[in-house]
Design an enzyme around this catalytic site. Sequence first.
Site, PDB file in Angstrom:
ATOM      1  CG  ASP A   1      75.821   8.177  86.131  1.00 47.17           C
ATOM      2  OD1 ASP A   1      75.262   8.422  87.207  1.00 47.17           O
ATOM      3  OD2 ASP A   1      76.052   7.007  85.721  1.00 47.17           O
TER       4      ASP A   1
ATOM      5  CD  GLU B   1      73.900  10.869  90.656  1.00 46.08           C
ATOM      6  OE1 GLU B   1      72.787  10.470  91.045  1.00 46.08           O
ATOM      7  OE2 GLU B   1      74.795  10.096  90.264  1.00 46.08           O
TER       8      GLU B   1
ATOM      9  CB  CYS C   1      62.158   7.959  80.301  1.00 39.78           C
ATOM     10  SG  CYS C   1      62.364   8.142  78.508  1.00 39.78           S
TER      11      CYS C   1
ATOM     12  CB  CYS D   1      58.685  10.578  77.718  1.00 42.99           C
ATOM     13  SG  CYS D   1      58.873   9.060  78.701  1.00 42.99           S
TER      14      CYS D   1
ATOM     15  CB  CYS E   1      61.046   4.578  78.119  1.00 41.31           C
ATOM     16  SG  CYS E   1      59.707   5.530  78.884  1.00 41.31           S
TER      17      CYS E   1
ATOM     18  CG  ASP F   1      76.413   3.968  83.375  1.00 37.37           C
ATOM     19  OD1 ASP F   1      75.744   3.863  84.419  1.00 37.37           O
ATOM     20  OD2 ASP F   1      77.308   3.162  83.054  1.00 37.37           O
TER      21      ASP F   1
END
Length: 386
Positions: free
Chosen positions: A173, A257, A309, A312, A328, A338
């Site tokens: 990230d 990304e 998240c 989950c 969450c 991050d």
Amino acid sequence: MMLARTFGCARVVFNDCLRLREEAHGAGEKISDTEVQRRVITLAKSTQERAWLGEVASVALVQACQDARRAYRNWFDSLSGKRKGRKVGHPRFRSRKDHRQSIRLTRNGFTLHGDRLYVAKVGDLRVRWSRALPSEPSSVTVIREADGRYYASFVVEVAATPLPVNTDDVGLDLGLTTLAVTSDGEMIANPRYLRSRERKLARAQRALCRKQKGSANRQKARVRVAVQHRKVREARADHQHKTALRLIRDNQAVYVEDLAVSGLARTRLAKSVHDAGWAALVRLLEEKAERYGRTVVKVGRWFPSSQVCSACGVKDGPKPLSVREWTCAACGTAHDRDVNAARNIRLEGRKVAAGQAETINGCGGTVRPGLALAGPSETATHRSVA
């Protein structure tokens, strides 16, 4: 100095090529590459205005013609959509006031003799090698930078050297507070090389503004500004190379990304974005992955890595940049913003690599990136010329 004269002649030939092509286009005349070269070099040498072109190596002038032809070809291919990536603009004339000059020579225009580089009609140049050449060079570009240093960049064939296969992979990230955060929780610092030298740069630029134009003191002040920029550039490149190599060596696959750096560079964070050098870091990751038999996978820029998240998979909605930690609501897991984004990028990257997900480009279309394959690549390696 013959090297400076060669720089000037190559620049003039390049500009003459552009001017001739524009005139031919305006007159509706179709002109071939061979005819362009004949007019701006062969015929020009016989005229009184361009007779001095015969004093320098013809190989440098021919390569200047080739550079102009390639510039026009890239422009036309970009207009027609044949060339992918960012749009390429109309070729621009080279200026004699540009403090960075260069010439390109093919194999018949230079010779290597140990620590000497012979350039046709220039003579021997003493070279300080940064590393040994891995193979016989096919061409060389001699560059004079704005700070007065000279470089010789050789094009050589580099064989792929695959590293032993491992099972580790990592998601990255990219950010500004930290250059990158890995899915393993590692924080890679952002040195901010430009920010750290802003005071010295400002002082040098103020001194430059006070000098009288055309004076020797102004020239010295200009070089001092260029030296500061060179130190920033070299320090940033060194950090990026070391970071990229370490990540590639330690991991079989790296997921990042596909950031729209050009768009972010038009915001109020432009200076910080350029100082971080995200695009250069990703490019180095891809280059080193190809050489060492690793894989770099880009995740679509619209993937909500900070909203999901990683424990989950529940999407918790967008969050302002001021929120660095959150919990969450579904599973109660506490996340660092991050680190959670890096883990989500790794999960999504695995799906993209397996063909189970598709990335989304800036125009909204779906594009599935191919995996990097190991193989020989042609790279330009810089060598200092004293």
